[in-house]
Design a protein around this motif. Structure first.
Motif, PDB file in Angstrom:
ATOM      1  N   ALA A 165       0.831  -1.204   0.000  1.00  0.00           N
ATOM      2  CA  ALA A 165       0.000   0.000   0.000  1.00  0.00           C
ATOM      3  C   ALA A 165       0.866   1.253   0.000  1.00  0.00           C
ATOM      4  CB  ALA A 165      -0.934  -0.009   1.208  1.00  0.00           C
ATOM      5  N   GLU A 166       1.950   1.219   0.747  1.00  0.00           N
ATOM      6  CA  GLU A 166       2.868   2.363   0.780  1.00  0.00           C
ATOM      7  C   GLU A 166       3.509   2.574  -0.594  1.00  0.00           C
ATOM      8  OE1 GLU A 166       5.706   1.818   3.878  1.00  0.00           O
ATOM      9  OE2 GLU A 166       4.214   1.817   5.482  1.00  0.00           O
ATOM     10  N   VAL A 167       3.931   1.473  -1.226  1.00  0.00           N
ATOM     11  CA  VAL A 167       4.548   1.568  -2.551  1.00  0.00           C
ATOM     12  C   VAL A 167       3.552   2.129  -3.564  1.00  0.00           C
ATOM     13  CG1 VAL A 167       5.480   0.241  -4.482  1.00  0.00           C
ATOM     14  CG2 VAL A 167       6.236  -0.267  -2.162  1.00  0.00           C
ATOM     15  N   ASP A 168       2.311   1.623  -3.540  1.00  0.00           N
ATOM     16  CA  ASP A 168       1.298   2.083  -4.491  1.00  0.00           C
ATOM     17  C   ASP A 168       0.992   3.564  -4.286  1.00  0.00           C
ATOM     18  OD1 ASP A 168       1.194  -0.430  -5.549  1.00  0.00           O
ATOM     19  OD2 ASP A 168      -0.663  -1.010  -4.530  1.00  0.00           O
ATOM     20  N   ASP A 169       0.914   3.987  -3.024  1.00  0.00           N
ATOM     21  CA  ASP A 169       0.625   5.393  -2.735  1.00  0.00           C
ATOM     22  C   ASP A 169       1.765   6.283  -3.233  1.00  0.00           C
ATOM     23  OD1 ASP A 169      -0.734   7.649  -1.217  1.00  0.00           O
ATOM     24  OD2 ASP A 169       1.194   7.574  -0.173  1.00  0.00           O
ATOM     25  N   TRP A 170       3.010   5.881  -2.935  1.00  0.00           N
ATOM     26  CA  TRP A 170       4.162   6.663  -3.396  1.00  0.00           C
ATOM     27  C   TRP A 170       4.191   6.715  -4.922  1.00  0.00           C
ATOM     28  CZ3 TRP A 170       8.163   5.769  -6.651  1.00  0.00           C
ATOM     29  CH2 TRP A 170       9.208   6.702  -6.650  1.00  0.00           C
ATOM     30  N   SER A 171       3.947   5.578  -5.568  1.00  0.00           N
ATOM     31  CA  SER A 171       4.001   5.516  -7.034  1.00  0.00           C
ATOM     32  C   SER A 171       2.990   6.465  -7.664  1.00  0.00           C
ATOM     33  CB  SER A 171       3.732   4.084  -7.510  1.00  0.00           C
ATOM     34  OG  SER A 171       4.691   3.187  -6.996  1.00  0.00           O
ATOM     35  N   THR A 179       4.021  13.914 -14.200  1.00  0.00           N
ATOM     36  CA  THR A 179       3.039  14.392 -15.177  1.00  0.00           C
ATOM     37  C   THR A 179       2.867  15.902 -15.099  1.00  0.00           C
ATOM     38  OG1 THR A 179       1.874  12.265 -15.051  1.00  0.00           O
ATOM     39  CG2 THR A 179       0.667  14.129 -15.972  1.00  0.00           C
ATOM     40  N   ALA A 180       3.002  16.441 -13.880  1.00  0.00           N
ATOM     41  CA  ALA A 180       2.874  17.883 -13.690  1.00  0.00           C
ATOM     42  C   ALA A 180       4.158  18.629 -14.053  1.00  0.00           C
ATOM     43  CB  ALA A 180       2.497  18.182 -12.240  1.00  0.00           C
ATOM     44  N   ALA A 181       5.147  17.920 -14.558  1.00  0.00           N
ATOM     45  CA  ALA A 181       6.421  18.515 -15.000  1.00  0.00           C
ATOM     46  C   ALA A 181       7.184  19.186 -13.868  1.00  0.00           C
ATOM     47  CB  ALA A 181       6.193  19.494 -16.144  1.00  0.00           C
ATOM     48  N   GLU A 182       7.071  18.621 -12.665  1.00  0.00           N
ATOM     49  CA  GLU A 182       7.884  19.117 -11.550  1.00  0.00           C
ATOM     50  C   GLU A 182       9.353  18.788 -11.834  1.00  0.00           C
ATOM     51  OE1 GLU A 182       7.324  20.623  -8.629  1.00  0.00           O
ATOM     52  OE2 GLU A 182       5.129  20.744  -8.636  1.00  0.00           O
ATOM     53  N   PRO A 183      10.285  19.709 -11.623  1.00  0.00           N
ATOM     54  CA  PRO A 183      11.703  19.415 -11.910  1.00  0.00           C
ATOM     55  C   PRO A 183      12.266  18.391 -10.927  1.00  0.00           C
ATOM     56  CG  PRO A 183      11.482  21.523 -10.794  1.00  0.00           C
ATOM     57  CD  PRO A 183      10.081  21.076 -11.120  1.00  0.00           C
ATOM     58  N   PRO A 184      13.119  17.473 -11.389  1.00  0.00           N
ATOM     59  CA  PRO A 184      13.675  16.450 -10.494  1.00  0.00           C
ATOM     60  C   PRO A 184      14.522  17.024  -9.369  1.00  0.00           C
ATOM     61  CG  PRO A 184      14.717  16.365 -12.656  1.00  0.00           C
ATOM     62  CD  PRO A 184      13.542  17.272 -12.783  1.00  0.00           C
ATOM     63  N   TYR A 229       9.541   1.385 -13.650  1.00  0.00           N
ATOM     64  CA  TYR A 229       9.268   2.760 -13.251  1.00  0.00           C
ATOM     65  C   TYR A 229       8.586   3.558 -14.367  1.00  0.00           C
ATOM     66  CZ  TYR A 229      11.645   2.248  -8.812  1.00  0.00           C
ATOM     67  OH  TYR A 229      11.989   1.851  -7.540  1.00  0.00           O
ATOM     68  N   ASP A 230       8.995   3.332 -15.619  1.00  0.00           N
ATOM     69  CA  ASP A 230       8.373   4.075 -16.712  1.00  0.00           C
ATOM     70  C   ASP A 230       6.927   3.664 -16.941  1.00  0.00           C
ATOM     71  OD1 ASP A 230      10.594   5.604 -17.145  1.00  0.00           O
ATOM     72  OD2 ASP A 230      11.300   4.492 -18.906  1.00  0.00           O
ATOM     73  N   SER A 231       6.545   2.479 -16.423  1.00  0.00           N
ATOM     74  CA  SER A 231       5.146   2.067 -16.548  1.00  0.00           C
ATOM     75  C   SER A 231       4.235   2.950 -15.696  1.00  0.00           C
ATOM     76  CB  SER A 231       4.978   0.595 -16.142  1.00  0.00           C
ATOM     77  OG  SER A 231       5.183   0.431 -14.742  1.00  0.00           O
ATOM     78  N   MET A 232       4.803   3.620 -14.694  1.00  0.00           N
ATOM     79  CA  MET A 232       4.016   4.522 -13.841  1.00  0.00           C
ATOM     80  C   MET A 232       3.719   5.830 -14.576  1.00  0.00           C
ATOM     81  SD  MET A 232       6.154   4.075 -10.303  1.00  0.00           S
ATOM     82  CE  MET A 232       6.629   2.434  -9.714  1.00  0.00           C
ATOM     83  N   HIS A 239      13.664  10.571 -14.400  1.00  0.00           N
ATOM     84  CA  HIS A 239      13.288  11.663 -13.486  1.00  0.00           C
ATOM     85  C   HIS A 239      13.645  11.274 -12.049  1.00  0.00           C
ATOM     86  CE1 HIS A 239      10.749  14.484 -11.241  1.00  0.00           C
ATOM     87  NE2 HIS A 239      10.609  15.196 -12.358  1.00  0.00           N
ATOM     88  N   LEU A 240      13.294  10.041 -11.669  1.00  0.00           N
ATOM     89  CA  LEU A 240      13.581   9.575 -10.314  1.00  0.00           C
ATOM     90  C   LEU A 240      15.085   9.498 -10.076  1.00  0.00           C
ATOM     91  CD1 LEU A 240      12.749   8.429  -7.573  1.00  0.00           C
ATOM     92  CD2 LEU A 240      12.545   6.170  -8.658  1.00  0.00           C
ATOM     93  N   LYS A 241      15.824   9.016 -11.061  1.00  0.00           N
ATOM     94  CA  LYS A 241      17.291   8.954 -10.922  1.00  0.00           C
ATOM     95  C   LYS A 241      17.848  10.343 -10.607  1.00  0.00           C
ATOM     96  CE  LYS A 241      21.479   8.206 -13.705  1.00  0.00           C
ATOM     97  NZ  LYS A 241      21.848   9.639 -13.809  1.00  0.00           N
ATOM     98  N   GLU A 242      17.411  11.345 -11.359  1.00  0.00           N
ATOM     99  CA  GLU A 242      17.926  12.694 -11.155  1.00  0.00           C
ATOM    100  C   GLU A 242      17.484  13.244  -9.796  1.00  0.00           C
ATOM    101  OE1 GLU A 242      16.992  15.198 -14.450  1.00  0.00           O
ATOM    102  OE2 GLU A 242      17.782  13.795 -15.932  1.00  0.00           O
TER     103      GLU A 242
END
Length: 253
Positions: A165-171, A179-184, A229-232, A239-242
Motif C-alpha cells: 500500500a505504501e509503494v502504491d501510494d508513493w508511485s 506528469t505535472a512537469a515538476e523538476p527532479p 518505473y516508466d510504466s508509472m 526523473h527519479l534517478k535525477e
C-alpha cells in the motif's frame, strides 16, 4: 601524435557516440580539429579520458567527474591518489561481499512466511521482493542483501499488504509529480526521493544516500527496472534517478 575519434574509441573501449557526448557537454573536448572539422585527440586528451573512465567505473555521475577534473586546486598526483584510494575501497568491498555469500545463502533458505497463493493474492503480478532484488542486483552477497532477507522472513501477510500500500501510494504521487512537469531537482521531487530511500531502509536494509544513488543508476541502466518505473509515467525512471542524485547531494551538503 593525435588520433581520430574512432581510434580513441577503440583504445578506450567506448563508443564514438560516448565521445561525441563528452565533447558536447564539455567533459572531454578534443584539443584539435582537422581541416575538415573532425575531432583529433592528443595525449593530454587521452590522459583526461582515462581519468573520466576511472571515475565512471567507480560510479561517479558525469557532473561530479567534471567538477573533480576541473578543480583548479587539484593536481594529477592527487587524482591518482584518490583513484587508488577508491579502487582499494572497492577491493575491500568485494572481499566483504565474498565473505557474506554464505550468510546470504542461509537467508535465502529462510524464505517468506507466505504461501504461493497468498503471495499472488497480495501482489498480483508484482514480486514482493522487488527491493531485495534491487539490492542483490547491485550488491550481490553483501550484508545489506542478507539483512533484507532476514527482515523479509519475519514479515506476515499483513506486513506485505501494508508495504505494498505504501509503494502504491508513493508511485501514484510520484507519477502525478512527473506528469505535472515538476523538476527532479525541485523540493517536492527531492522530498519524494528521500521518502523512497527511507522506505527501503525501513522495510529491507539500511540504504544511505550513496547506496541510493547507485540504485538510481540501475533504474535507468537496467531495462527491467526502467520498464517498471516508466510504466508509472513516461520518463519516470530518469526523473527519479535525477531526483535521487539531487537529494543525495542535498543530504551531503
Amino acid at each position: 601524435m593525435n588520433y581520430s575519434v574512432g581510434q580513441v574509441a577503440g583504445f578506450a573501449g567506448v563508443t564514438v557516440r560516448t565521445l561525441h557526448h563528452y565533447d558536447e557537454i564539455g567533459l572531454l573536448v578534443p584539443g584539435e580539429r582537422s581541416t575538415a572539422g573532425h575531432r583529433r585527440y592528443g595525449d593530454a586528451d587521452l590522459d583526461r579520458l582515462q581519468k573520466i573512465l576511472f571515475y565512471r567505473e567507480l560510479g561517479f555521475p558525469l557532473d561530479e567527474v567534471a567538477a573533480l577534473l576541473d578543480d583548479p586546486e587539484a593536481d594529477p598526483r592527487a587524482h591518482l591518489r584518490r583513484q587508488h584510494e577508491l579502487l582499494t575501497a572497492r577491493i575491500e568491498q568485494l572481499q566483504k561481499m565474498a565473505a557474506a555469500v554464505e550468510h546470504a545463502m542461509e537467508a535465502r533458505r529462510m524464505g517468506i512466511n507466505l504461501t504461493p497463493e497468498e503471495r499472488f493474492e497480495v501482489f498480483g503480478d508484482k514480486d514482493p521482493e522487488q527491493y531485495a532484488e534491487e539490492a542483490e542486483q547491485r550488491w550481490g552477497g553483501t550484508e545489506a542483501y542478507a539483512e533484507s532477507q532476514r527482515r523479509a522472513a519475519r514479515y506476515t501477510k499483513a506486513d506485505w499488504q501494508r508495504m505494498k500500500a505504501e509503494v502504491d501510494d508513493w508511485s501514484a504521487r510520484y507519477a502525478a509529480l512527473v506528469t505535472a512537469a515538476e523538476p527532479p531537482a525541485g523540493e517536492r521531487a527531492m522530498d519524494m526521493a528521500e521518502e523512497h530511500r527511507r522506505h527501503i531502509s525501513a522495510w529491507f536494509y539500511d540504504c544511505p544516500p550513496e547506496m541510493h544513488r547507485c540504485l538510481a543508476a540501475m533504474y535507468v541502466s537496467d531495462e527491467r527496472f526502467k520498464a517498471f518505473y516508466d510504466s508509472m509515467a513516461p520518463g519516470l525512471a530518469e526523473h527519479l534517478k535525477e531526483a535521487i542524485e539531487a537529494n543525495a547531494a542535498r543530504q551531503s551538503a
